[in-house]
Design a protein around this motif. Structure first.
Motif, PDB file in Angstrom:
ATOM      1  N   GLU A   1       0.826  -1.208   0.000  1.00  0.00           N
ATOM      2  CA  GLU A   1       0.000   0.000   0.000  1.00  0.00           C
ATOM      3  C   GLU A   1       0.858   1.254   0.000  1.00  0.00           C
ATOM      4  O   GLU A   1       0.606   2.207  -0.748  1.00  0.00           O
ATOM      5  N   SER A   2       1.896   1.277   0.840  1.00  0.00           N
ATOM      6  CA  SER A   2       2.792   2.429   0.891  1.00  0.00           C
ATOM      7  C   SER A   2       3.611   2.538  -0.385  1.00  0.00           C
ATOM      8  O   SER A   2       3.858   3.636  -0.899  1.00  0.00           O
ATOM      9  N   LEU A   3       4.022   1.409  -0.898  1.00  0.00           N
ATOM     10  CA  LEU A   3       4.838   1.375  -2.110  1.00  0.00           C
ATOM     11  C   LEU A   3       4.118   1.975  -3.300  1.00  0.00           C
ATOM     12  O   LEU A   3       4.689   2.748  -4.079  1.00  0.00           O
ATOM     13  N   LEU A   4       2.830   1.655  -3.438  1.00  0.00           N
ATOM     14  CA  LEU A   4       2.071   2.030  -4.628  1.00  0.00           C
ATOM     15  C   LEU A   4       1.042   3.122  -4.384  1.00  0.00           C
ATOM     16  O   LEU A   4       0.399   3.583  -5.325  1.00  0.00           O
ATOM     17  N   GLY A   5       0.864   3.539  -3.136  1.00  0.00           N
ATOM     18  CA  GLY A   5      -0.096   4.589  -2.834  1.00  0.00           C
ATOM     19  C   GLY A   5      -1.529   4.178  -3.079  1.00  0.00           C
ATOM     20  O   GLY A   5      -2.336   4.944  -3.629  1.00  0.00           O
ATOM     21  N   VAL A   6      -1.874   2.941  -2.686  1.00  0.00           N
ATOM     22  CA  VAL A   6      -3.206   2.401  -2.948  1.00  0.00           C
ATOM     23  C   VAL A   6      -3.771   1.766  -1.679  1.00  0.00           C
ATOM     24  O   VAL A   6      -3.070   1.613  -0.681  1.00  0.00           O
ATOM     25  N   ASN A   7      -5.056   1.403  -1.770  1.00  0.00           N
ATOM     26  CA  ASN A   7      -5.729   0.699  -0.680  1.00  0.00           C
ATOM     27  C   ASN A   7      -5.967  -0.742  -1.112  1.00  0.00           C
ATOM     28  O   ASN A   7      -6.589  -0.991  -2.149  1.00  0.00           O
ATOM     29  N   ILE A   8      -5.469  -1.695  -0.336  1.00  0.00           N
ATOM     30  CA  ILE A   8      -5.549  -3.112  -0.691  1.00  0.00           C
ATOM     31  C   ILE A   8      -6.380  -3.854   0.352  1.00  0.00           C
ATOM     32  O   ILE A   8      -6.171  -3.689   1.553  1.00  0.00           O
ATOM     33  N   ARG A   9      -7.318  -4.663  -0.121  1.00  0.00           N
ATOM     34  CA  ARG A   9      -8.158  -5.441   0.786  1.00  0.00           C
ATOM     35  C   ARG A   9      -8.225  -6.895   0.310  1.00  0.00           C
ATOM     36  O   ARG A   9      -8.156  -7.189  -0.877  1.00  0.00           O
ATOM     37  N   TRP A  10      -8.378  -7.786   1.283  1.00  0.00           N
ATOM     38  CA  TRP A  10      -8.504  -9.230   1.036  1.00  0.00           C
ATOM     39  C   TRP A  10      -9.685  -9.695   1.855  1.00  0.00           C
ATOM     40  O   TRP A  10      -9.575 -10.159   2.976  1.00  0.00           O
ATOM     41  N   ASP A  11     -10.890  -9.520   1.289  1.00  0.00           N
ATOM     42  CA  ASP A  11     -12.124  -9.723   2.029  1.00  0.00           C
ATOM     43  C   ASP A  11     -13.015 -10.745   1.337  1.00  0.00           C
ATOM     44  O   ASP A  11     -12.812 -11.091   0.169  1.00  0.00           O
ATOM     45  N   ARG A  12     -14.021 -11.192   2.071  1.00  0.00           N
ATOM     46  CA  ARG A  12     -15.018 -12.071   1.471  1.00  0.00           C
ATOM     47  C   ARG A  12     -15.815 -11.279   0.440  1.00  0.00           C
ATOM     48  O   ARG A  12     -16.206 -10.137   0.684  1.00  0.00           O
ATOM     49  N   PRO A  13     -16.077 -11.864  -0.746  1.00  0.00           N
ATOM     50  CA  PRO A  13     -16.841 -11.132  -1.758  1.00  0.00           C
ATOM     51  C   PRO A  13     -18.285 -10.947  -1.327  1.00  0.00           C
ATOM     52  O   PRO A  13     -18.791 -11.648  -0.446  1.00  0.00           O
ATOM     53  N   ALA A  14     -18.941  -9.984  -1.960  1.00  0.00           N
ATOM     54  CA  ALA A  14     -20.352  -9.736  -1.665  1.00  0.00           C
ATOM     55  C   ALA A  14     -21.181 -10.970  -2.025  1.00  0.00           C
ATOM     56  O   ALA A  14     -20.867 -11.680  -2.983  1.00  0.00           O
ATOM     57  N   PRO A  15     -22.235 -11.250  -1.248  1.00  0.00           N
ATOM     58  CA  PRO A  15     -23.087 -12.409  -1.545  1.00  0.00           C
ATOM     59  C   PRO A  15     -23.680 -12.316  -2.947  1.00  0.00           C
ATOM     60  O   PRO A  15     -24.022 -11.235  -3.423  1.00  0.00           O
ATOM     61  N   LEU A  16     -23.809 -13.458  -3.601  1.00  0.00           N
ATOM     62  CA  LEU A  16     -24.374 -13.525  -4.941  1.00  0.00           C
ATOM     63  C   LEU A  16     -25.839 -13.946  -4.863  1.00  0.00           C
ATOM     64  O   LEU A  16     -26.260 -14.579  -3.895  1.00  0.00           O
ATOM     65  N   PRO A  17     -26.618 -13.621  -5.887  1.00  0.00           N
ATOM     66  CA  PRO A  17     -28.028 -14.055  -5.899  1.00  0.00           C
ATOM     67  C   PRO A  17     -28.135 -15.580  -5.859  1.00  0.00           C
ATOM     68  O   PRO A  17     -27.206 -16.289  -6.246  1.00  0.00           O
TER      69      PRO A  17
END
Length: 392
Positions: free
Chosen positions: A60-76
């Motif tokens: 994140e510091s290297l590239l100036g971005v926000n990185i997340r590793w989360d569960r995806p949103a529920p699907l229909p």
């Protein structure tokens, strides 16, 4: 992220490295080349499957971005995955299989029935090509059906079932077997059979002209797949030179492409690697021949833009049809890596937690930001280059 300002990014990199220096877990040293300067760093770096894993906070510091590793949103309900393709792989079919690796025609028919009942959507090779190369749309729960080796059972046994369900499939043929039908072994397809099936949407692509075998690679007689190996020349007590290897492989794949075009009128190209074996040299050859899509045997779902696709083995007679079709869902990712809220295509290595820190694949993240990353593992240096050729 094409609007990244180079000085700001360089400053973020320096700040990130300051944080990074505090990590003292066991790892090897890597130098990051930043703005013409070489900065030494050591920390919890991992190199796995040609991917460099670094701590999330450092990236994140290297590239100036926000990185997340989360569960995806529920699907229909009834949607198992979106914007991905399950590429199913088959070989020979038989009415009375003698080996577990040969699928019975009845089980294949039951699998095709379950695909429809369970809400999967079989797509054409054209849909797949546009999805991978042109940002085209595909239905949810998309499936591409593929066969390898060009066995005649594709015509006699699989084709009637595919037509029954309105499905299409592609077969990767060993072209020399078609040109030389008297070679022996299990009967192979003929050009006439393929021309007939093409009228109903079936496709036929490259599985090499004649490199689907293991060949000698050393003086002791060790063997490797002929497509990827620099073969041993016994009379000269040496392996092929790079230029000899490229000439042989390019000649073989190019001949297969030419014959497919001559006999079937192919206007697009794809290649399935024999035994799933490939390396950077083979990928270089395929690119030089204009073959944009390749297929391995590594199991998993295929994401948009992933030109070297994994495939899920549907051809095992050890699984029931329900187990095989249900197996597809095992590859739906439980978590999703995002950068600034946008999904990142993972080329093969998943993020992982190590001693309380999340390690993320820097290669894939840089690729999603259109930042070129050159990791010279021998010298232990990483060079980042922004779009337009600017060094980070």
């Amino acid at each position: 992220m094409r609007k990244i300002i180079v000085p700001a990014l360089a400053a973020a990199i320096l700040a990130g490295l300051a944080v990074f220096f505090g990590f003292r877990q066991e790892s090897h040293e890597v130098n990051f080349e930043v703005g013409g300067r070489v900065l030494k760093s050591s920390g919890p770096l991992e190199y796995s499957h040609h991917e460099l894993l670094v701590p999330q906070t450092f990236a994140e510091s290297l590239l100036g971005v926000n990185i997340r590793w989360d569960r995806p949103a529920p699907l229909p309900k009834g949607v198992y995955y979106k914007d991905k393709v399950a590429v199913l792989m088959y070989h020979h079919l038989s009415r009375k299989p003698l080996l577990p690796s040969i699928l019975s025609v009845n089980r294949f028919g039951d699998q095709m029935k379950l695909l429809k009942q369970d809400g999967y959507h079989v797509i054409t090779m054209e849909q797949y090509r546009r999805f991978m190369l042109e940002n085209g749309k595909i239905p949810d729960n998309a499936v591409l059906l593929t066969f390898d080796d060009g066995y005649e059972s594709f015509y006699k046994l699989a084709f009637p079932i595919l037509r029954k369900y309105g499905y299409t499939a592609v077969d990767f043929v060993i072209v020399s077997d078609v040109d030389n039908p008297g070679k022996g072994g299990l009967p192979k397809l003929t050009w006439q059979q393929m021309r007939e099936m093409k009228k109903f949407g079936m496709g036929f692509y490259n599985h090499t002209y004649n490199l689907h075998f293991y060949d000698v690679v050393d003086a002791e007689g060790g063997k490797e797949p002929a497509l990827v190996a620099q073969l041993y020349i016994n009379d000269e007590n040496r392996n092929e030179y790079n230029e000899e290897y490229y000439r042989r492989v390019k000649g073989d794949l190019g001949l297969a492409e030419r014959r497919l075009k001559e006999e079937l009128g192919n206007t697009d190209s794809a290649l399935a690697f024999p035994y799933g074996a490939y390396n950077d040299k083979v990928l270089h050859v395929t690119a030089s021949l204009g073959i944009p899509l390749t297929f391995t045997v590594k199991e998993g779902l295929t994401d948009r833009g992933e030109r070297n696709a994994g495939r899920i083995n549907g051809g095992s007679n050890l699984r029931t049809p329900a187990q095989t079709i249900g197996w597809i869902r095992q590859f739906v990712p439980k978590r999703e890596l995002t950068v600034n809220g946008r999904s990142v295509l993972l080329a093969g290595v998943q993020p992982e937690f190590r001693n309380g820190r999340l390690l993320v694949p820097l290669d894939d993240i840089c690729r999603s930001l259109h930042i070129a990353m050159d990791y010279d593992r021998h010298n232990g240096t990483v060079k980042l280059t922004l779009p337009g050729g600017h060094h980070a």
